[in-house]
Design a protein around this motif. Structure first.
Motif, PDB file in Angstrom:
ATOM      1  N   VAL A  29       0.864  -1.096   0.108  1.00  0.00           N
ATOM      2  CA  VAL A  29       0.015   0.102   0.108  1.00  0.00           C
ATOM      3  C   VAL A  29       0.929   1.488   0.009  1.00  0.00           C
ATOM      4  O   VAL A  29       1.712   1.387   1.043  1.00  0.00           O
ATOM      5  N   LEU A  30       1.036   1.884  -1.037  1.00  0.00           N
ATOM      6  CA  LEU A  30       1.918   3.198  -1.232  1.00  0.00           C
ATOM      7  C   LEU A  30       0.918   4.288  -1.821  1.00  0.00           C
ATOM      8  O   LEU A  30       0.111   4.384  -2.509  1.00  0.00           O
ATOM      9  N   THR A  31       1.427   5.560  -1.455  1.00  0.00           N
ATOM     10  CA  THR A  31       1.129   6.574  -1.857  1.00  0.00           C
ATOM     11  C   THR A  31       1.923   7.473  -2.867  1.00  0.00           C
ATOM     12  O   THR A  31       3.186   7.209  -2.568  1.00  0.00           O
ATOM     13  N   GLN A  32       1.480   8.221  -3.596  1.00  0.00           N
ATOM     14  CA  GLN A  32       2.397   8.981  -4.579  1.00  0.00           C
ATOM     15  C   GLN A  32       3.056  10.122  -4.024  1.00  0.00           C
ATOM     16  O   GLN A  32       4.062  10.566  -4.628  1.00  0.00           O
ATOM     17  N   PHE A  33       2.563  10.593  -3.111  1.00  0.00           N
ATOM     18  CA  PHE A  33       3.335  11.565  -2.159  1.00  0.00           C
ATOM     19  C   PHE A  33       3.910  10.871  -1.127  1.00  0.00           C
ATOM     20  O   PHE A  33       3.281  10.026  -0.411  1.00  0.00           O
ATOM     21  N   ALA A  34       5.077  11.329  -0.606  1.00  0.00           N
ATOM     22  CA  ALA A  34       5.832  10.701   0.223  1.00  0.00           C
ATOM     23  C   ALA A  34       5.440  10.604   1.758  1.00  0.00           C
ATOM     24  O   ALA A  34       5.518   9.384   2.448  1.00  0.00           O
ATOM     25  N   SER A  35       4.670  11.516   2.221  1.00  0.00           N
ATOM     26  CA  SER A  35       4.120  11.443   3.356  1.00  0.00           C
ATOM     27  C   SER A  35       2.626  11.054   3.408  1.00  0.00           C
ATOM     28  O   SER A  35       1.864  11.804   2.826  1.00  0.00           O
ATOM     29  N   PRO A  36       2.041   9.852   3.692  1.00  0.00           N
ATOM     30  CA  PRO A  36       0.732   9.457   3.341  1.00  0.00           C
ATOM     31  C   PRO A  36      -0.216  10.422   4.192  1.00  0.00           C
ATOM     32  O   PRO A  36      -1.302  10.614   3.851  1.00  0.00           O
ATOM     33  N   ASP A  37       0.123  10.972   5.322  1.00  0.00           N
ATOM     34  CA  ASP A  37      -0.725  11.547   6.239  1.00  0.00           C
ATOM     35  C   ASP A  37      -0.974  13.279   5.577  1.00  0.00           C
ATOM     36  O   ASP A  37      -1.927  13.892   5.857  1.00  0.00           O
ATOM     37  N   LEU A  38      -0.246  13.449   4.409  1.00  0.00           N
ATOM     38  CA  LEU A  38      -0.314  14.824   3.878  1.00  0.00           C
ATOM     39  C   LEU A  38      -1.059  14.644   2.620  1.00  0.00           C
ATOM     40  O   LEU A  38      -1.053  15.560   2.033  1.00  0.00           O
ATOM     41  N   VAL A  39      -1.401  13.647   2.153  1.00  0.00           N
ATOM     42  CA  VAL A  39      -2.045  13.406   1.062  1.00  0.00           C
ATOM     43  C   VAL A  39      -3.466  14.237   0.764  1.00  0.00           C
ATOM     44  O   VAL A  39      -3.848  15.278  -0.157  1.00  0.00           O
ATOM     45  N   ALA A  40      -4.080  14.208   2.076  1.00  0.00           N
ATOM     46  CA  ALA A  40      -5.533  15.135   2.096  1.00  0.00           C
ATOM     47  C   ALA A  40      -5.190  16.629   1.789  1.00  0.00           C
ATOM     48  O   ALA A  40      -5.681  17.429   1.269  1.00  0.00           O
ATOM     49  N   CYS A  74       0.803   8.858 -10.117  1.00  0.00           N
ATOM     50  CA  CYS A  74      -0.199   7.852  -9.806  1.00  0.00           C
ATOM     51  C   CYS A  74       0.130   6.595 -10.474  1.00  0.00           C
ATOM     52  O   CYS A  74       0.175   5.263  -9.776  1.00  0.00           O
ATOM     53  N   GLY A  75       0.281   6.476 -11.813  1.00  0.00           N
ATOM     54  CA  GLY A  75       0.522   5.348 -12.629  1.00  0.00           C
ATOM     55  C   GLY A  75       1.756   4.475 -12.190  1.00  0.00           C
ATOM     56  O   GLY A  75       1.626   3.340 -11.916  1.00  0.00           O
ATOM     57  N   LEU A  76       2.986   5.085 -11.951  1.00  0.00           N
ATOM     58  CA  LEU A  76       4.106   4.389 -11.424  1.00  0.00           C
ATOM     59  C   LEU A  76       3.813   4.071 -10.121  1.00  0.00           C
ATOM     60  O   LEU A  76       4.568   3.020  -9.507  1.00  0.00           O
ATOM     61  N   THR A  77       3.178   4.652  -9.161  1.00  0.00           N
ATOM     62  CA  THR A  77       3.054   4.112  -7.840  1.00  0.00           C
ATOM     63  C   THR A  77       2.125   2.808  -7.804  1.00  0.00           C
ATOM     64  O   THR A  77       2.268   2.150  -7.289  1.00  0.00           O
ATOM     65  N   CYS A  78       1.278   3.008  -8.662  1.00  0.00           N
ATOM     66  CA  CYS A  78       0.524   1.656  -9.045  1.00  0.00           C
ATOM     67  C   CYS A  78       1.294   0.577  -9.034  1.00  0.00           C
ATOM     68  O   CYS A  78       1.193  -0.635  -8.870  1.00  0.00           O
ATOM     69  N   PHE A  79       2.276   0.856 -10.051  1.00  0.00           N
ATOM     70  CA  PHE A  79       3.185  -0.288 -10.723  1.00  0.00           C
ATOM     71  C   PHE A  79       3.995  -0.841  -9.442  1.00  0.00           C
ATOM     72  O   PHE A  79       4.422  -1.701  -9.193  1.00  0.00           O
TER      73      PHE A  79
END
Length: 219
Positions: A29-40, A74-79
């Protein structure tokens, strides 16, 4: 809009998986932004991407490079999620994808992910069986998942709020990994804003209004 600064410091994630693997499918489970808590804050409140304290974990060479590109990956994060824990850092994948033309950066304009050169990159570099689907139905996604394939699908980014009407189709990519026992489509969202939206499952008829009818399947 004035950037919103988090009230508490964000702990920098490690360079591997930013959050625990999915309890349903076992995938990263990964996010395209380095800090998951900062996505929102980034996607809804105008938080400055260059203020992400964990940017180095992306593999970007500079903060400016990270800030320019993270919103496009987002696409490469999916990959990366499809490849699993041994996947290279996100910006290493970006560099490889650029060489194949899966992304372009011309006159300061970033475009991608372009499916055909991405599929070639995935096959040549990682030995992944990648197939482009220019016309894909939700039912066909289910069949691909049943065959053991994963699907990077084009959806509207507001799929993270499926209780609201879809504003459109496409423009963002998510990774579908499985079908649940009751037939829902299980997917990982690189721009999920919390645990419930980073991994989610939607009934086919709830997924369809966000879906652009195209994607890439992987095995």
């Amino acid at each position: 809009m004035t950037p919103v600064v988090p009230k508490t410091p964000v702990t920098a994630p490690t360079a591997g998986s930013t959050v625990p693997p999915c309890s349903d499918c076992g995938r990263s489970v990964l996010t395209q932004f380095a800090s998951p808590d900062l996505v929102a804050p980034i996607v809804y409140e105008g938080f400055d991407r260059a203020a992400d304290p964990a940017w180095r974990t992306s593999g970007a060479a500079t903060l400016d490079d990270y800030a320019r590109w993270c919103g496009h990956l987002c696409g490469l994060t999916c990959f990366r999620m499809a490849l699993g824990p041994s996947a290279p850092p996100l910006f290493d994948l970006r560099d490889g994808a650029l060489k194949y033309g899966a992304y372009t950066d011309v006159d300061g304009v970033i475009k991608g992910m372009v499916y055909a050169p991405f599929a070639e990159y995935a096959r040549d570099t990682f030995g992944v069986d990648a197939e482009v689907h220019r016309h894909l139905s939700v039912a066909e996604i289910g069949a691909l998942l049943d065959e053991g394939r994963q699907v990077i699908a084009s959806v509207h980014f507001e799929i993270r709020r499926p209780h609201l009407p879809s504003p459109g189709r496409g423009g963002h990519l998510v990774l579908l990994t499985a079908r649940t026992a009751d037939g829902r489509l299980h997917f990982h969202n690189p721009s999920g804003i919390d645990t419930a939206t980073r991994t989610a499952a939607l009934a086919p008829d709830a997924f369809e209004p966000f879906f652009a009818g195209r994607g890439v399947s992987l095995r």
